[in-house]
Motif scaffolding. Structure first.
Motif, PDB file in Angstrom:
ATOM      1  N   GLU A  78     -42.152  15.699  13.157  1.00 20.10           N
ATOM      2  CA  GLU A  78     -42.932  14.614  12.564  1.00 20.10           C
ATOM      3  C   GLU A  78     -42.591  13.354  13.348  1.00 20.10           C
ATOM      4  OE1 GLU A  78     -45.208  12.816  11.299  1.00 20.10           O
ATOM      5  OE2 GLU A  78     -45.205  13.629   9.258  1.00 20.10           O
ATOM      6  N   ILE A  79     -43.423  12.339  13.233  1.00 20.95           N
ATOM      7  CA  ILE A  79     -43.076  11.052  13.813  1.00 20.95           C
ATOM      8  C   ILE A  79     -41.729  10.618  13.237  1.00 20.95           C
ATOM      9  CG2 ILE A  79     -43.739   8.621  13.988  1.00 20.95           C
ATOM     10  CD1 ILE A  79     -45.448  10.524  15.648  1.00 20.95           C
ATOM     11  N   GLY A  80     -40.798  10.248  14.114  1.00 26.11           N
ATOM     12  CA  GLY A  80     -39.421  10.011  13.686  1.00 26.11           C
ATOM     13  C   GLY A  80     -39.270   8.966  12.613  1.00 26.11           C
ATOM     14  N   SER A  81     -39.975   7.845  12.738  1.00 26.59           N
ATOM     15  CA  SER A  81     -39.824   6.784  11.742  1.00 26.59           C
ATOM     16  C   SER A  81     -40.310   7.241  10.373  1.00 26.59           C
ATOM     17  CB  SER A  81     -40.586   5.530  12.188  1.00 26.59           C
ATOM     18  OG  SER A  81     -41.926   5.849  12.529  1.00 26.59           O
ATOM     19  N   ASN A  82     -41.322   8.103  10.317  1.00 30.54           N
ATOM     20  CA  ASN A  82     -41.771   8.663   9.038  1.00 30.54           C
ATOM     21  C   ASN A  82     -40.774   9.693   8.512  1.00 30.54           C
ATOM     22  OD1 ASN A  82     -44.072   7.131   9.358  1.00 30.54           O
ATOM     23  ND2 ASN A  82     -45.350   8.820  10.015  1.00 30.54           N
ATOM     24  N   ALA A  83     -40.274  10.521   9.410  1.00 25.42           N
ATOM     25  CA  ALA A  83     -39.351  11.585   9.005  1.00 25.42           C
ATOM     26  C   ALA A  83     -38.058  11.025   8.431  1.00 25.42           C
ATOM     27  CB  ALA A  83     -39.051  12.485  10.201  1.00 25.42           C
ATOM     28  N   GLN A  84     -37.650   9.840   8.893  1.00 25.10           N
ATOM     29  CA  GLN A  84     -36.444   9.226   8.342  1.00 25.10           C
ATOM     30  C   GLN A  84     -36.557   9.011   6.843  1.00 25.10           C
ATOM     31  OE1 GLN A  84     -35.364   6.637  12.365  1.00 25.10           O
ATOM     32  NE2 GLN A  84     -35.409   5.614  10.401  1.00 25.10           N
ATOM     33  N   HIS A  85     -37.777   8.862   6.346  1.00 26.51           N
ATOM     34  CA  HIS A  85     -38.013   8.652   4.921  1.00 26.51           C
ATOM     35  C   HIS A  85     -38.509   9.937   4.254  1.00 26.51           C
ATOM     36  CE1 HIS A  85     -37.538   4.259   5.265  1.00 26.51           C
ATOM     37  NE2 HIS A  85     -38.034   4.437   6.469  1.00 26.51           N
ATOM     38  N   SER A  86     -38.323  11.057   4.939  1.00 25.18           N
ATOM     39  CA  SER A  86     -38.796  12.333   4.414  1.00 25.18           C
ATOM     40  C   SER A  86     -37.679  13.364   4.440  1.00 25.18           C
ATOM     41  CB  SER A  86     -40.002  12.803   5.233  1.00 25.18           C
ATOM     42  OG  SER A  86     -40.422  14.076   4.840  1.00 25.18           O
ATOM     43  N   PHE A  87     -37.445  14.003   5.591  1.00 23.61           N
ATOM     44  CA  PHE A  87     -36.495  15.113   5.613  1.00 23.61           C
ATOM     45  C   PHE A  87     -35.189  14.821   6.357  1.00 23.61           C
ATOM     46  CE2 PHE A  87     -39.773  16.020   8.896  1.00 23.61           C
ATOM     47  CZ  PHE A  87     -38.994  15.977  10.047  1.00 23.61           C
ATOM     48  N   PHE A  88     -34.970  13.577   6.789  1.00 22.90           N
ATOM     49  CA  PHE A  88     -33.698  13.275   7.456  1.00 22.90           C
ATOM     50  C   PHE A  88     -32.501  13.456   6.522  1.00 22.90           C
ATOM     51  CE2 PHE A  88     -33.677  11.025  11.711  1.00 22.90           C
ATOM     52  CZ  PHE A  88     -34.851  11.620  12.140  1.00 22.90           C
ATOM     53  N   GLN A  89     -32.706  13.269   5.235  1.00 24.77           N
ATOM     54  CA  GLN A  89     -31.612  13.516   4.288  1.00 24.77           C
ATOM     55  C   GLN A  89     -31.055  14.923   4.474  1.00 24.77           C
ATOM     56  OE1 GLN A  89     -29.790  11.877   2.043  1.00 24.77           O
ATOM     57  NE2 GLN A  89     -28.752  13.775   1.494  1.00 24.77           N
ATOM     58  N   TRP A  90     -31.953  15.889   4.613  1.00 25.14           N
ATOM     59  CA  TRP A  90     -31.516  17.274   4.809  1.00 25.14           C
ATOM     60  C   TRP A  90     -30.820  17.444   6.161  1.00 25.14           C
ATOM     61  CZ3 TRP A  90     -32.531  21.490   8.010  1.00 25.14           C
ATOM     62  CH2 TRP A  90     -32.149  22.732   7.522  1.00 25.14           C
ATOM     63  N   LEU A  91     -31.340  16.776   7.198  1.00 24.77           N
ATOM     64  CA  LEU A  91     -30.717  16.876   8.515  1.00 24.77           C
ATOM     65  C   LEU A  91     -29.288  16.338   8.496  1.00 24.77           C
ATOM     66  CD1 LEU A  91     -33.635  15.727  10.892  1.00 24.77           C
ATOM     67  CD2 LEU A  91     -32.931  18.072  10.343  1.00 24.77           C
ATOM     68  N   HIS A  92     -29.067  15.247   7.762  1.00 21.04           N
ATOM     69  CA  HIS A  92     -27.748  14.605   7.754  1.00 21.04           C
ATOM     70  C   HIS A  92     -26.752  15.294   6.832  1.00 21.04           C
ATOM     71  CE1 HIS A  92     -28.365  11.093  10.288  1.00 21.04           C
ATOM     72  NE2 HIS A  92     -29.527  10.869   9.698  1.00 21.04           N
ATOM     73  N   GLN A  93     -27.204  15.700   5.653  1.00 22.82           N
ATOM     74  CA  GLN A  93     -26.241  16.167   4.644  1.00 22.82           C
ATOM     75  C   GLN A  93     -26.585  17.535   4.047  1.00 22.82           C
ATOM     76  OE1 GLN A  93     -26.169  12.636   2.023  1.00 22.82           O
ATOM     77  NE2 GLN A  93     -24.091  12.255   2.776  1.00 22.82           N
ATOM     78  N   GLY A  94     -27.601  18.188   4.580  1.00 17.80           N
ATOM     79  CA  GLY A  94     -27.928  19.523   4.095  1.00 17.80           C
ATOM     80  C   GLY A  94     -26.967  20.568   4.633  1.00 17.80           C
ATOM     81  N   THR A  95     -27.163  21.801   4.193  1.00 20.61           N
ATOM     82  CA  THR A  95     -26.238  22.868   4.565  1.00 20.61           C
ATOM     83  C   THR A  95     -26.695  23.675   5.772  1.00 20.61           C
ATOM     84  OG1 THR A  95     -27.310  24.336   2.975  1.00 20.61           O
ATOM     85  CG2 THR A  95     -25.392  23.105   2.206  1.00 20.61           C
ATOM     86  N   GLY A  96     -27.912  23.435   6.257  1.00 22.63           N
ATOM     87  CA  GLY A  96     -28.408  24.187   7.400  1.00 22.63           C
ATOM     88  C   GLY A  96     -27.994  23.550   8.720  1.00 22.63           C
ATOM     89  N   ARG A  97     -28.125  24.318   9.788  1.00 22.47           N
ATOM     90  CA  ARG A  97     -27.824  23.823  11.133  1.00 22.47           C
ATOM     91  C   ARG A  97     -29.131  23.762  11.910  1.00 22.47           C
ATOM     92  NH1 ARG A  97     -22.918  23.794  14.153  1.00 22.47           N
ATOM     93  NH2 ARG A  97     -23.247  23.588  16.401  1.00 22.47           N
ATOM     94  N   VAL A  98     -29.458  22.590  12.428  1.00 18.27           N
ATOM     95  CA  VAL A  98     -30.727  22.350  13.097  1.00 18.27           C
ATOM     96  C   VAL A  98     -30.491  21.577  14.380  1.00 18.27           C
ATOM     97  CG1 VAL A  98     -32.905  21.062  12.922  1.00 18.27           C
ATOM     98  CG2 VAL A  98     -32.090  22.378  10.975  1.00 18.27           C
ATOM     99  N   ILE A  99     -31.203  21.956  15.434  1.00 12.17           N
ATOM    100  CA  ILE A  99     -31.224  21.154  16.658  1.00 12.17           C
ATOM    101  C   ILE A  99     -32.197  20.003  16.410  1.00 12.17           C
ATOM    102  CG2 ILE A  99     -31.757  21.123  19.123  1.00 12.17           C
ATOM    103  CD1 ILE A  99     -31.399  24.241  19.012  1.00 12.17           C
ATOM    104  N   THR A 100     -31.723  18.790  16.480  1.00 14.66           N
ATOM    105  CA  THR A 100     -32.569  17.615  16.301  1.00 14.66           C
ATOM    106  C   THR A 100     -32.854  16.997  17.659  1.00 14.66           C
ATOM    107  OG1 THR A 100     -31.644  17.187  14.114  1.00 14.66           O
ATOM    108  CG2 THR A 100     -32.784  15.370  15.190  1.00 14.66           C
ATOM    109  N   GLU A 101     -34.123  16.858  17.995  1.00 15.05           N
ATOM    110  CA  GLU A 101     -34.528  16.308  19.291  1.00 15.05           C
ATOM    111  C   GLU A 101     -35.275  14.996  19.050  1.00 15.05           C
ATOM    112  OE1 GLU A 101     -37.374  17.574  23.092  1.00 15.05           O
ATOM    113  OE2 GLU A 101     -36.529  19.114  21.772  1.00 15.05           O
ATOM    114  N   LEU A 102     -34.660  13.890  19.425  1.00 10.73           N
ATOM    115  CA  LEU A 102     -35.226  12.563  19.258  1.00 10.73           C
ATOM    116  C   LEU A 102     -35.865  12.133  20.577  1.00 10.73           C
ATOM    117  CD1 LEU A 102     -32.173  10.969  17.409  1.00 10.73           C
ATOM    118  CD2 LEU A 102     -34.182  12.031  16.381  1.00 10.73           C
ATOM    119  N   VAL A 103     -37.131  11.720  20.513  1.00  9.50           N
ATOM    120  CA  VAL A 103     -37.912  11.435  21.721  1.00  9.50           C
ATOM    121  C   VAL A 103     -38.495  10.032  21.606  1.00  9.50           C
ATOM    122  CG1 VAL A 103     -39.865  12.178  23.145  1.00  9.50           C
ATOM    123  CG2 VAL A 103     -38.497  13.881  21.907  1.00  9.50           C
ATOM    124  N   SER A 104     -38.319   9.205  22.649  1.00 10.73           N
ATOM    125  CA  SER A 104     -38.848   7.846  22.553  1.00 10.73           C
ATOM    126  C   SER A 104     -39.100   7.235  23.922  1.00 10.73           C
ATOM    127  CB  SER A 104     -37.868   6.954  21.793  1.00 10.73           C
ATOM    128  OG  SER A 104     -38.373   5.624  21.705  1.00 10.73           O
TER     129      SER A 104
END
Length: 531
Positions: A376-402
């Motif tokens: 998703e667009i990063g600035s939108n995702a920060q208010h959507s699923f970033f909570q899970w990326l930061h403190q969830g229990t799964g392991r995800v490769i996060t690729e930030l592009v700008s």
């Protein structure tokens, strides 16, 4: 001969090292090596890929390089570029790289000059694009074409839509593009509401020219246009396919038929004639810049040393995180509104290519070979699923592009964007342990060590977009080569298509439900009751 990774000594050594040492903290790795950013970043001119926030050290990387050597990665790369049969299940090469070679290159495959064929199609495309943009192609009442409706699905549509949104500034004030993929008719009706039939060109893009969704939409469009004109409308249709006869049978005139080849997979077909609608709206010069960007990355991938090779490093990292560290996802997060469709485009490339459970030689794989890809667009995702990326229990490769130098973005906005990109990267990688005195301290804990890739580039233009597309194409190839799977077929989608075709007459009431699975039969009864 077994194609399992477990046969490789380098693979076993990597597993043993993980079992012995566990996973170091990224914060400790930076504390021990102040030069880490430089050593674990790769660049191609103004495109930077920073891998320093992944918890690997020199020994880990050297183990991955040995694995690549044992899996004969360099030989597989040369086979890809040379036109050897790399798609074993379908017995064909995968020559999407030939679509962006310069005209003076030479590539002979089975006695045919592939480069000459590609540039012949590009020249024909260029002639039509030039005429369209000059107002020299006319509809049935003599007015110039103003709108193009691209009808396709999957690889025949996704790339055009993605690139059109990304390169919108290059399409201003000229032809308008509309894309139709869904078969329920709503997209087609929406397109009709925005266009004049007398000034619209329909482009029907289907590699086989048998795709059910595409041909259903194309026939409806033909009928709509013919009804508006009161006579035949063949001149306002363009076809793109491997099958000239199928295009002829549909009614496409010879001069409006453009060709792709069997060795071009749908998800790799943007730089082929499938990109004609895009070229028409951004101009052939910009389309060629897109191809040049792809060729830049092709050349880099084929020639750069492993430790400096962007796709190789990304691919090895994907194997490390997915197969050795248990990552189950890959989130692509561009901080640019023009890249809104880029995650969906790479999702198709990644999951159709790497969603395999057997090796090229037909054995069951012995490790995880892909991840759930989304974004998703990063600035939108920060208010959507970033909570899970930061403190969830799964392991995800996060690729930030700008981008870092967007001329059309106010400077204070651009600084805010980049501060968010860098801040999120740091939070994911390094984390934070709150003091015991802080309120709700246990809820404010950030574990860090979340895998983060940072991709930066000067600005989003056709050449940069081409580099980003090819970067992921080759990253996927590297992962497939290490895993020993075929990234160029997609047999998994075929069964559902076959069953859907068999169910059409049942849903139309032309046959009964007696031979169907009870769940399917029950659903059809319910549909007939309420549909």
């Amino acid at each position: 001969m077994s194609n399992h990774l477990g046969q490789c000594s380098a693979w076993r050594e990597l597993i043993s090292r993980i079992e012995e040492y566990g996973e170091p903290l990224v914060s400790d790795l930076f504390a021990a090596d102040s030069d880490r950013f430089r050593r674990y970043s790769c660049a191609l001119e103004d495109l930077l890929v920073d891998l320093s926030r992944h918890a690997l050290d020199d020994q880990d990387w050297q183990g991955l390089f040995r694995l690549a050597e044992q899996r004969r990665l360099n030989e597989q790369v040369e086979a890809l570029f040379s036109g050897n049969v790399v798609n074993l299940s379908e017995g064909r090469p995968a020559l999407h790289t030939a679509l962006r070679q310069p005209a003076d290159a030479t590539l002979q495959v089975e006695g045919e000059d592939i480069t000459a064929q590609v540039h012949e199609q590009l020249a024909r495309m260029g002639e039509l694009v030039t005429a369209l943009r000059a107002g020299q192609v006319f509809g049935f009442d003599g007015r110039p074409i103003t709108d193009i409706v691209s009808i396709g699905i999957g690889g025949s549509e996704c790339g055009v839509t993605m690139a059109y949104e990304a390169l919108a500034p290059y399409a201003q004030g000229g032809l308008r593009l509309h894309t139709v993929s869904g078969v329920d008719g709503r997209e087609l009706l929406a397109a009709w509401s925005r266009i004049d039939p007398a000034t619209t060109l329909f482009v029907v893009a289907s590699k086989s020219f048998t795709t059910q969704e595409t041909l259903t939409n194309a026939r409806s469009a033909w009928q709509w246009l013919e009804q508006a004109a009161g006579h035949a409308v063949a001149e306002q249709f363009v076809g793109i396919s491997v099958d000239d006869q199928a295009m002829a049978d549909f009614g496409i005139p010879p001069q409006n038929r453009f060709f792709v080849w069997e060795w071009v997979g749908g998800r790799y077909s943007l730089p082929s004639a499938m990109g004609l609608p895009l070229a028409a709206v951004i101009g052939m010069e910009n389309f060629r810049e897109l191809l040049q960007g792809m060729h830049d990355m092709d050349t880099h991938f084929r020639s750069a040393p492993m430790a400096e090779n962007i796709p190789v490093m990304l691919g090895l990292l994907g194997v490390w995180q997915i197969s050795l560290r248990g990552a189950s996802g890959h989130a692509l997060l561009p901080y640019h509104p023009g890249l809104r469709r880029f995650p969906a485009y790479v999702q198709q490339l990644d999951m159709e290519s790497l969603g395999k459970s057997v090796t090229q030689t037909g054995e069951q794989v012995d490790c995880s070979t892909g991840a759930i890809f989304w974004g998703e667009i990063g600035s939108n995702a920060q208010h959507s699923f970033f909570q899970w990326l930061h403190q969830g229990t799964g392991r995800v490769i996060t690729e930030l592009v700008s981008p870092v130098d967007e001329q059309d973005c106010p400077i204070d906005h651009q600084a805010l964007i980049l501060s968010n990109v860098l801040g999120q990267a740091e939070a994911l990688a390094l984390g934070r342990t709150p003091s015991a005195a802080e309120a709700a301290a246990e809820h404010r804990h950030y574990s860090g060590n979340r895998p983060v890739t940072l991709v930066l580039f000067k600005r989003l233009d056709p050449r940069t977009l081409g580099r980003l597309v090819a970067m992921h194409e080759h990253r996927v190839f590297v992962q497939a080569a290490i895993w020993g799977i075929n990234p160029f077929d997609q047999w998994g989608v075929e069964l559902g298509k076959q069953l859907a075709k068999q169910l059409v007459p049942v849903l139309r009431g032309e046959s009964g439900v007696d031979q169907l699975n009870p769940a399917t039969a029950g659903a059809i009864d319910w549909i007939k009751r309420w549909g």
